[in-house]
Write an enzyme that holds these catalytic residues in place. Structure first.
Site, PDB file in Angstrom:
ATOM      1  N   ASP A 147      10.559  -8.963   4.745  1.00 50.93           N
ATOM      2  CA  ASP A 147       9.879  -7.699   5.049  1.00 50.93           C
ATOM      3  C   ASP A 147      10.279  -7.286   6.466  1.00 50.93           C
ATOM      4  O   ASP A 147       9.538  -7.489   7.421  1.00 50.93           O
ATOM      5  CB  ASP A 147       8.363  -7.912   4.950  1.00 50.93           C
ATOM      6  CG  ASP A 147       7.605  -6.601   4.807  1.00 50.93           C
ATOM      7  OD1 ASP A 147       8.251  -5.557   4.607  1.00 50.93           O
ATOM      8  OD2 ASP A 147       6.370  -6.626   4.883  1.00 50.93           O
ATOM      9  N   THR A 156       4.230   0.997  -3.638  1.00 50.88           N
ATOM     10  CA  THR A 156       3.664   0.370  -2.444  1.00 50.88           C
ATOM     11  C   THR A 156       2.250   0.903  -2.162  1.00 50.88           C
ATOM     12  O   THR A 156       1.751   1.761  -2.878  1.00 50.88           O
ATOM     13  CB  THR A 156       4.597   0.586  -1.241  1.00 50.88           C
ATOM     14  OG1 THR A 156       4.132  -0.204  -0.135  1.00 50.88           O
ATOM     15  CG2 THR A 156       4.675   2.049  -0.832  1.00 50.88           C
ATOM     16  N   GLU A 214      11.946   3.551   1.410  1.00 50.74           N
ATOM     17  CA  GLU A 214      10.714   4.308   1.158  1.00 50.74           C
ATOM     18  C   GLU A 214      10.896   5.826   1.227  1.00 50.74           C
ATOM     19  O   GLU A 214      11.547   6.347   2.125  1.00 50.74           O
ATOM     20  CB  GLU A 214       9.647   3.883   2.171  1.00 50.74           C
ATOM     21  CG  GLU A 214       8.270   4.407   1.851  1.00 50.74           C
ATOM     22  CD  GLU A 214       7.182   3.399   2.196  1.00 50.74           C
ATOM     23  OE1 GLU A 214       6.018   3.815   2.230  1.00 50.74           O
ATOM     24  OE2 GLU A 214       7.493   2.230   2.424  1.00 50.74           O
ATOM     25  N   LYS A 219      10.769   3.111  -2.841  1.00 44.57           N
ATOM     26  CA  LYS A 219       9.344   2.853  -2.614  1.00 44.57           C
ATOM     27  C   LYS A 219       8.557   4.156  -2.635  1.00 44.57           C
ATOM     28  O   LYS A 219       8.901   5.115  -1.954  1.00 44.57           O
ATOM     29  CB  LYS A 219       9.138   2.160  -1.259  1.00 44.57           C
ATOM     30  CG  LYS A 219       9.472   0.703  -1.261  1.00 44.57           C
ATOM     31  CD  LYS A 219       9.339   0.093   0.112  1.00 44.57           C
ATOM     32  CE  LYS A 219       7.968  -0.461   0.359  1.00 44.57           C
ATOM     33  NZ  LYS A 219       7.914  -1.209   1.637  1.00 44.57           N
ATOM     34  N   PHE A 279      -0.946  -5.197  -1.648  1.00 47.49           N
ATOM     35  CA  PHE A 279      -1.088  -5.622  -0.254  1.00 47.49           C
ATOM     36  C   PHE A 279      -2.207  -6.663  -0.127  1.00 47.49           C
ATOM     37  O   PHE A 279      -3.339  -6.407  -0.517  1.00 47.49           O
ATOM     38  CB  PHE A 279      -1.414  -4.405   0.620  1.00 47.49           C
ATOM     39  CG  PHE A 279      -0.201  -3.598   1.006  1.00 47.49           C
ATOM     40  CD1 PHE A 279       0.879  -3.472   0.157  1.00 47.49           C
ATOM     41  CD2 PHE A 279      -0.154  -2.938   2.234  1.00 47.49           C
ATOM     42  CE1 PHE A 279       1.989  -2.723   0.518  1.00 47.49           C
ATOM     43  CE2 PHE A 279       0.960  -2.184   2.601  1.00 47.49           C
ATOM     44  CZ  PHE A 279       2.030  -2.075   1.741  1.00 47.49           C
TER      45      PHE A 279
END
Length: 337
Positions: free
Chosen positions: A27, A167, A106, A142, A189
């Site tokens: 990440d 996400t 993203e 994303k 998450f």
């Protein structure tokens, strides 16, 4: 259980053991971390790209992105937007030179409630990757796990063959809707869920197995495996290695360089806590969510509602900061022409 120094030398690190049971994803937008920990895949987001773009080592990528924006022309705003998209792709392309798998890039969080806008931007990013010789099979786009984002993911997967990573996922309703939309991967998450419970409850510490973020991902994993959904579950946003170890066996886990470093130094025995066999024996019932049911079920989860909107605002704010940084370069280049 203490491990003797001799045994510790022979025992694989927690990170190496984790890799036997789970696909480890980095990440980060920092190439050095990727080189060091050798993940299969990597994920980026506006916050990570913003941090990396401010490092002197990556100034050339910023310069190239700005030059690209200038070359396409248009208004200053259009030049900055094009430079921003290009920067995300340049980082992604560099990361792909260092990993065997896929990179997640993203779509602007400010499009989180604009289904058509997300589809258009996703296709644009795929075109930009194609320009630098990267095929869509190596990219995950994303999208925010809003209803609009999930439906954009459905269209991108079914009609354009573009793989999506959903996400900012906090609620079970989001996970169910993503599975029904047939997206490639979700990123529930963990750490941000824990943050909310610590901030809003009396309990300030949790054992990993009782961590609300860990329990959320476990439930989602079990649901997907019990009902045969192909969507990959990738736990994200970790606060400590305990959370990661408690999800050993999850399809994928995306981990920051700091926690990758800690796992590489730990020598404790890891045993999978998640498995398809156990998932198939769990007592979850299958549900279907249309838009009205999705909005109601998601709205019933206060934590998820607050963290989703907070996450969108944070990513949007970092996208604005990145654009401001690029604007300085665009304007300075204009003055030198």
């Amino acid at each position: 259980m203490s491990v003797s120094p001799v045994k510790r030398q022979k025992m694989e690190s927690a990170l190496d053991q984790l890799k036997h049971h789970t696909t480890v994803v980095a990440d980060t937008g920092d190439f050095n971390a990727i080189d060091e920990y050798k993940p299969l895949d990597a994920t980026t987001n506006p916050s990570l790209i913003l941090a990396a773009a401010q490092m002197p080592a990556y100034q050339k990528l910023v310069d190239d992105a700005v030059a690209y924006g200038k070359k396409l022309g248009g208004s200053e705003e259009e030049q900055i937007k094009n430079a921003s998209d290009k920067l995300f792709v340049l980082f992604g392309a560099e990361i792909l030179k260092r990993i065997p798998g896929r990179v997640s890039t993203e779509v602007d969080a400010r499009l989180s409630f604009d289904k058509e806008g997300m589809i258009q931007r996703a296709r644009r990013l795929i075109d930009l990757y194609k320009e630098v010789g990267v095929g869509k099979d190596r990219i995950l786009i994303k999208l925010s796990s809003t209803w609009e984002g999930i439906q954009a993911g459905r269209v991108l997967e079914a009609e354009h063959g573009i793989h999506c990573n959903m996400t900012l996922l906090f609620s079970f309703a989001q996970a169910v809707a993503c599975a029904e939309a047939g997206v490639t991967l979700i990123s529930p998450f963990v750490g941000r869920i824990l943050d909310w419970y610590v901030a809003n409850g009396d309990k300030k510490t949790y054992e990993p197995s009782e961590d609300p973020g860990v329990k959320s991902v476990t439930k989602i994993y079990n649901y997907y495996k019990k009902f045969g959904y192909k969507t990959i579950v990738m736990g994200a946003s970790f606060r400590n290695t305990g959370q990661i170890k408690a999800l050993t066996g999850c399809d994928y886990l995306t981990i920051s360089p700091k926690l990758l470093a800690e796992l590489s130094k730990e020598h404790v025995k890891l045993t999978p806590t998640l498995s398809v066999k156990e998932a198939q024996a769990c007592n979850l019932e299958k549900i279907h969510l249309d838009e009205k049911a999705f909005r109601w079920h998601h709205n019933e989860d206060q934590m998820a509602v607050e963290k989703l909107s907070d996450g969108i605002r944070r990513f949007a704010a970092d996208a604005v900061k990145l654009e401001r940084m690029l604007k300085v370069d665009v304007v300075s280049r204009s003055s030198h022409v």
